[in-house]
Design an enzyme around this catalytic site. Structure first.
Site, PDB file in Angstrom:
ATOM      1  N   LYS A 124       5.739  -4.978  -4.769  1.00  0.00           N
ATOM      2  CA  LYS A 124       6.994  -4.831  -5.236  1.00  0.00           C
ATOM      3  C   LYS A 124       7.536  -5.134  -3.805  1.00  0.00           C
ATOM      4  O   LYS A 124       8.638  -5.770  -3.553  1.00  0.00           O
ATOM      5  CB  LYS A 124       7.220  -3.264  -5.206  1.00  0.00           C
ATOM      6  CG  LYS A 124       8.785  -2.655  -5.043  1.00  0.00           C
ATOM      7  CD  LYS A 124       9.298  -3.437  -6.118  1.00  0.00           C
ATOM      8  CE  LYS A 124      11.415  -3.312  -5.763  1.00  0.00           C
ATOM      9  NZ  LYS A 124      11.710  -4.099  -7.081  1.00  0.00           N
ATOM     10  N   LYS A 156      12.531 -14.649 -12.569  1.00  0.00           N
ATOM     11  CA  LYS A 156      11.748 -14.139 -13.044  1.00  0.00           C
ATOM     12  C   LYS A 156      10.863 -14.257 -14.402  1.00  0.00           C
ATOM     13  O   LYS A 156      10.340 -12.628 -14.795  1.00  0.00           O
ATOM     14  CB  LYS A 156      13.583 -12.844 -13.772  1.00  0.00           C
ATOM     15  CG  LYS A 156      13.239 -11.499 -13.976  1.00  0.00           C
ATOM     16  CD  LYS A 156      13.858 -10.898 -12.873  1.00  0.00           C
ATOM     17  CE  LYS A 156      13.480 -10.849 -11.252  1.00  0.00           C
ATOM     18  NZ  LYS A 156      13.536 -11.256 -10.458  1.00  0.00           N
ATOM     19  N   CYS A 165       1.076  -1.130   0.146  1.00  0.00           N
ATOM     20  CA  CYS A 165       0.068  -0.249   0.054  1.00  0.00           C
ATOM     21  C   CYS A 165       0.971   0.742   0.331  1.00  0.00           C
ATOM     22  O   CYS A 165       1.860   1.157   0.637  1.00  0.00           O
ATOM     23  CB  CYS A 165      -0.777  -0.050   1.113  1.00  0.00           C
ATOM     24  SG  CYS A 165      -1.726  -1.147   1.959  1.00  0.00           S
ATOM     25  N   GLU A 199       7.418 -14.017 -13.153  1.00  0.00           N
ATOM     26  CA  GLU A 199       6.515 -13.245 -11.993  1.00  0.00           C
ATOM     27  C   GLU A 199       6.605 -12.934 -13.372  1.00  0.00           C
ATOM     28  O   GLU A 199       5.618 -11.864 -13.523  1.00  0.00           O
ATOM     29  CB  GLU A 199       7.909 -12.358 -11.338  1.00  0.00           C
ATOM     30  CG  GLU A 199       8.754 -11.843 -11.624  1.00  0.00           C
ATOM     31  CD  GLU A 199       9.641 -11.118 -10.015  1.00  0.00           C
ATOM     32  OE1 GLU A 199      10.589 -11.289 -10.023  1.00  0.00           O
ATOM     33  OE2 GLU A 199       8.543 -11.497  -8.983  1.00  0.00           O
ATOM     34  N   HIS A 254      17.197 -37.612 -12.113  1.00  0.00           N
ATOM     35  CA  HIS A 254      16.573 -37.797 -10.740  1.00  0.00           C
ATOM     36  C   HIS A 254      15.127 -37.581 -11.335  1.00  0.00           C
ATOM     37  O   HIS A 254      13.992 -37.596 -10.203  1.00  0.00           O
ATOM     38  CB  HIS A 254      16.977 -37.143  -9.542  1.00  0.00           C
ATOM     39  CG  HIS A 254      18.798 -37.904  -9.430  1.00  0.00           C
ATOM     40  ND1 HIS A 254      19.419 -38.757  -9.072  1.00  0.00           N
ATOM     41  CD2 HIS A 254      19.532 -36.930  -9.845  1.00  0.00           C
ATOM     42  CE1 HIS A 254      19.743 -39.575  -8.869  1.00  0.00           C
ATOM     43  NE2 HIS A 254      20.441 -38.151  -9.421  1.00  0.00           N
ATOM     44  N   ASN A 256      -0.814   1.961   6.128  1.00  0.00           N
ATOM     45  CA  ASN A 256      -0.729   0.739   5.662  1.00  0.00           C
ATOM     46  C   ASN A 256       0.164  -0.498   6.657  1.00  0.00           C
ATOM     47  O   ASN A 256       0.204  -0.298   7.848  1.00  0.00           O
ATOM     48  CB  ASN A 256       0.934   0.718   4.817  1.00  0.00           C
ATOM     49  CG  ASN A 256       0.496   1.459   3.682  1.00  0.00           C
ATOM     50  OD1 ASN A 256      -0.629   2.206   3.495  1.00  0.00           O
ATOM     51  ND2 ASN A 256       1.829   2.432   3.694  1.00  0.00           N
ATOM     52  N   GLY A 257      -0.219  -1.925   6.485  1.00  0.00           N
ATOM     53  CA  GLY A 257      -0.157  -2.619   8.012  1.00  0.00           C
ATOM     54  C   GLY A 257      -1.463  -3.807   7.885  1.00  0.00           C
ATOM     55  O   GLY A 257      -2.186  -3.655   7.333  1.00  0.00           O
ATOM     56  N   ARG A 272       4.497  -0.069  -6.755  1.00  0.00           N
ATOM     57  CA  ARG A 272       4.146  -0.574  -5.148  1.00  0.00           C
ATOM     58  C   ARG A 272       2.850  -2.209  -4.806  1.00  0.00           C
ATOM     59  O   ARG A 272       3.019  -2.717  -4.175  1.00  0.00           O
ATOM     60  CB  ARG A 272       4.305   0.075  -3.617  1.00  0.00           C
ATOM     61  CG  ARG A 272       5.058   0.695  -2.677  1.00  0.00           C
ATOM     62  CD  ARG A 272       4.591   1.975  -2.335  1.00  0.00           C
ATOM     63  NE  ARG A 272       4.848   1.746  -0.226  1.00  0.00           N
ATOM     64  CZ  ARG A 272       5.532   1.282   0.109  1.00  0.00           C
ATOM     65  NH1 ARG A 272       6.753   1.996   0.063  1.00  0.00           N
ATOM     66  NH2 ARG A 272       5.464   1.048   1.019  1.00  0.00           N
ATOM     67  N   GLU A 296      17.521 -18.088 -10.232  1.00  0.00           N
ATOM     68  CA  GLU A 296      16.569 -15.940  -9.921  1.00  0.00           C
ATOM     69  C   GLU A 296      16.167 -16.243 -12.235  1.00  0.00           C
ATOM     70  O   GLU A 296      15.185 -15.548 -11.668  1.00  0.00           O
ATOM     71  CB  GLU A 296      18.346 -15.610  -9.990  1.00  0.00           C
ATOM     72  CG  GLU A 296      17.648 -13.908 -10.788  1.00  0.00           C
ATOM     73  CD  GLU A 296      16.552 -12.825 -10.119  1.00  0.00           C
ATOM     74  OE1 GLU A 296      15.946 -14.162  -8.384  1.00  0.00           O
ATOM     75  OE2 GLU A 296      16.431 -12.253  -9.986  1.00  0.00           O
ATOM     76  N   TRP A 339      -3.593  -2.058  -1.248  1.00  0.00           N
ATOM     77  CA  TRP A 339      -2.872  -3.869  -1.590  1.00  0.00           C
ATOM     78  C   TRP A 339      -3.966  -4.501  -0.676  1.00  0.00           C
ATOM     79  O   TRP A 339      -3.223  -4.555   0.132  1.00  0.00           O
ATOM     80  CB  TRP A 339      -1.557  -4.134  -1.950  1.00  0.00           C
ATOM     81  CG  TRP A 339      -1.367  -4.833  -3.046  1.00  0.00           C
ATOM     82  CD1 TRP A 339      -1.189  -5.452  -4.027  1.00  0.00           C
ATOM     83  CD2 TRP A 339      -0.930  -6.340  -2.068  1.00  0.00           C
ATOM     84  NE1 TRP A 339      -1.054  -6.862  -4.288  1.00  0.00           N
ATOM     85  CE2 TRP A 339      -1.198  -7.146  -2.814  1.00  0.00           C
ATOM     86  CE3 TRP A 339      -0.901  -6.910  -0.559  1.00  0.00           C
ATOM     87  CZ2 TRP A 339      -0.028  -8.599  -2.766  1.00  0.00           C
ATOM     88  CZ3 TRP A 339      -0.540  -8.614  -0.397  1.00  0.00           C
ATOM     89  CH2 TRP A 339      -0.288  -9.225  -1.370  1.00  0.00           C
TER      90      TRP A 339
HETATM   91  C1  AGP Z   1      11.735  -9.808  -7.051  1.00  0.00           C
HETATM   92  O1  AGP Z   1      11.847  -9.972  -8.479  1.00  0.00           O
HETATM   93  C2  AGP Z   1      10.854 -10.238  -6.187  1.00  0.00           C
HETATM   94  N1  AGP Z   1       9.691  -9.577  -7.113  1.00  0.00           N
HETATM   95  C3  AGP Z   1      10.663 -10.861  -4.680  1.00  0.00           C
HETATM   96  O2  AGP Z   1      10.791 -11.934  -5.316  1.00  0.00           O
HETATM   97  C4  AGP Z   1      11.388 -10.323  -3.935  1.00  0.00           C
HETATM   98  O3  AGP Z   1      12.729 -10.076  -4.334  1.00  0.00           O
HETATM   99  C5  AGP Z   1      10.797  -9.806  -2.447  1.00  0.00           C
HETATM  100  O4  AGP Z   1       9.898 -10.278  -2.293  1.00  0.00           O
HETATM  101  C6  AGP Z   1      11.695  -9.775  -1.403  1.00  0.00           C
HETATM  102  O5  AGP Z   1      11.684  -8.563  -1.480  1.00  0.00           O
HETATM  103  P1  AGP Z   1      13.113  -7.441  -0.354  1.00  0.00           P
HETATM  104  O6  AGP Z   1      14.261  -7.892  -1.491  1.00  0.00           O
HETATM  105  O7  AGP Z   1      12.751  -6.143  -0.648  1.00  0.00           O
HETATM  106  O8  AGP Z   1      13.034  -7.659   1.296  1.00  0.00           O
END
Ligand code: AGP
Length: 608
Positions: free
Chosen positions: A603, A485, A2, A488, A504, A100-101, A27, A481, A74
């Protein structure tokens, strides 16, 4: 997650609030709203969906006033809907709040308030706050907010506006970020700096349980005991443009291109040849380093993947056992840690709830905690014993790219630092690593030149529903990684496997036309990986190989090859991840996806 914006000044509040909220869109949000004081009357407009919907509503029904609050939500408690959107108000419409929270005891508070005649409209936890403030109001708004907050459990950043004292905003935070922007006869409150950068670069970074009162006349800060606080202003050195797209189609593409600079910045003044690494905010004694029995690296998502590379680097150079764990797992498994355990948490945002919980639990058990984060003043940076900032600059796209490569640099720096303190690796070897690290920015520029080839590859493969990433050793960590990517932002299902695991199980999935992206940058493991590639090629897979420029043999085996400049094996992840980021980006673009704001993702994950 949020976003919060508040404004007090002599200009119309609505456009300033909307503009501020637009800077927080990255965000992630599903609804938005504002509340503005119009002639001592509180006007609230809010709705489900994007900010454009809110703007349309405002066009139909403008609100005039010079003080107000805004929010992008959010959903956590209650589905995305007009009624669940913030700001939330009490029944009489005299108090409005953005939050927020999560208020963990909201059901209890709600029942208490209902028993006193209060009514609730939404499913949210937030709605208890304006009602609590109303309940406690007795001629002093700050007092009422303080009393309300003292009853709340959980995490919050809140801003309150009330017709009872229509010239002020009152805000407070706990475990959720909040900053105050100081302009000329105008003041701002926001959950993140980009929201105020078009107006001011001077900000206060609020600490937990600090209350702030904003009026046209200025700002006053108080402790929860109502003692005045004097705080230093933090001057933001990056400008508003740094948080904008800067000519690129998307933030993600811009951030991928910013990697050479981000890598350079993160090494600046820390890595120089023939000198030990310099770490301003880490004060580790030689005796401490020598007594570490175990290191845990804990993080989430991409930051976790950086931690996996960190394990290889730290174990290799410092000869200390390292375990890597996912924060949400670590925090609930009662790990065996003590004052001889060093915990390294990695978090781009510095606000990730699970990572923060690990930090706190580790400290409680006597561990020393180093935070690797990109956000100055973030919760993890404030609460850790030591901090190593990644100087990637603000990362706006939800998919992390430049933060990841700078986290890798941070891992190497910590590994070298520990090795220097312990004397576990020869100075010449460490010097060689530093020398090669300093060349990485230029080499990353070289890798970016493959963009057209990668775009072509993406345009041929984006219709596939599944893909595989293969690698061994550090290449496997990078494969994980790359796979994250792709998932997502393009919504293409993919899995990363260690080459040795193929037989395996996963090889059963390989059939004619299956796309396999394989990494071969680790010299000692090259032959093994070539065998793995032959195994999938025999079964009809289409293979793209990412390998070092001196490994021309791959052209005979793979369908396409992307070369990265020669570097030390240990450093290759910084370069080999770039083609994977670009593949994910171009696949997502081909599919017409919103790469900066992928569905269902936020984010900064500040709730569990
Ligand atoms: C990365 O592409 C992600 N969207 C997500 O995995 C992110 O790295 C994760 O939520 C951790 O966030 P942070 O580094 O702000 O703690």
């Amino acid at each position: 997650m949020c976003g919060i914006v508040g404004f007090v000044g002599k200009s119309e509040a609505s456009p300033i609030l909307i503009e501020g909220l637009s800077k927080l869109e990255y965000r992630g949000y599903d609804s938005a709203g504002i509340a503005v004081m119009e002639n001592e009357d509180l006007k609230v407009i809010k709705c489900k969906g994007r900010l454009a919907n809110l703007q349309n509503k405002l066009n139909e029904c403008p609100i005039k006033g010079e003080i107000g609050i805004g929010h992008t939500r959010w959903a956590t408690h209650g589905e995305p809907s007009d009624v669940n959107s913030h700001p939330h108000s009490n029944g009489k419409g005299t108090v409005s709040v953005v939050h927020n929270g999560i208020i963990e005891n909201y059901l209890y508070l709600r029942e208490k308030l209902m028993s006193k005649g209060y009514e609730f409209l939404s499913d949210t936890d937030t709605e208890v706050i304006p009602n609590l403030v109303d309940y406690y109001y007795d001629g002093d708004l700050l007092e009422a907010v303080m009393k309300a907050v003292s009853k709340m459990e959980g995490s919050y950043a809140i801003v309150v506006i009330s017709t009872k004292e229509p010239d002020k905003l009152i805000a407070v935070r706990k475990d959720s970020p909040l900053i105050v922007g100081v302009g000329k006869e105008e003041y701002f409150i926001a959950s993140d700096i980009p929201a105020v950068l078009n107006h001011t670069r001077d900000v206060y970074l609020l600490e937990d349980k600090e209350f702030v009162v904003l009026t046209r006349e200025g700002i006053e800060l108080f402790t929860e005991d109502r003692e005045k606080i004097n705080k230093e202003i933090y001057h933001v050195t990056w400008n508003a443009d740094a948080a904008e797209k800067g000519g690129y189609e998307d933030f993600m593409l811009k951030e991928i291109h910013e990697q050479p600079k981000a890598i350079r910045d993160t090494m600046t003044s820390r890595i120089t040849l023939n000198n030990p690494v310099v770490l301003d905010k880490i004060n580790m004694e030689e005796s401490y380093a020598k007594n570490i029995e175990k290191i845990y690296i804990v993080a989430c998502g991409t930051a976790y993947h950086a931690g996996v590379i960190g394990k290889y680097a730290i174990e290799k150079l410092s000869r200390t056992t390292v375990e890597v764990d996912i924060a949400s797992e670590f925090r609930y498994r009662n790990p065996i840690i003590n004052d001889k355990t060093l915990v390294i948490v990695i978090s781009q945002s510095g606000e990730t709830a699970d990572t923060l919980a690990v930090l706190r639990e580790s400290k409680r058990k006597g561990c020393r905690v180093i935070a690797v984060t990109n956000v100055v003043g973030s919760s993890v940076s404030r609460e850790a014993d030591d901090v190593l900032y990644t100087w990637a600059g603000p990362e706006i796209a939800v998919a992390s790219t430049k933060a990841y490569v700078t986290q890798l640099i941070a891992m190497y720096i910590i590994a070298i630092h520990l090795a220097e303190l312990k004397g576990s690796t020869k100075t010449e070897e460490l010097e060689e690593i530093k020398k090669e690290m300093l060349k990485l920015p230029e080499k990353a520029e070289e890798v970016l030149k493959h963009k057209e080839a990668l775009q072509k590859f993406a345009s041929k493969t984006y219709m596939h529903r599944d893909m595989f990433f293969l690698g061994r050793g550090l290449d496997y960590a990078v494969a994980m990684e790359g796979s994250l990517k792709l998932k997502e932002i393009s919504y293409i299902h993919s899995e990363a496997y260690a080459g040795g695991e193929l037989k395996h199980g996963p090889i059963a999935l390989i059939e004619n036309g299956t796309v396999v992206i394989s990494l071969l940058t680790q010299r000692e493991l090259q032959d093994k990986m070539v065998s793995n590639i032959r195994e999938v090629v025999t079964r009809g897979a289409k293979v793209m190989a990412i390998t070092s420029e001196d490994n021309k043999n791959m052209e005979k085996i793979a369908d396409s090859v992307i070369y990265i400049p020669k570097t030390l094996d240990i450093l290759s992840p910084v370069l080999s991840v770039i083609p994977l980021q670009l593949i994910a980006y171009y696949m997502a673009k081909q599919k017409g996806c919103d790469v900066d704001k992928p569905r269902n993702l936020a984010k900064s994950v500040t709730v569990e």
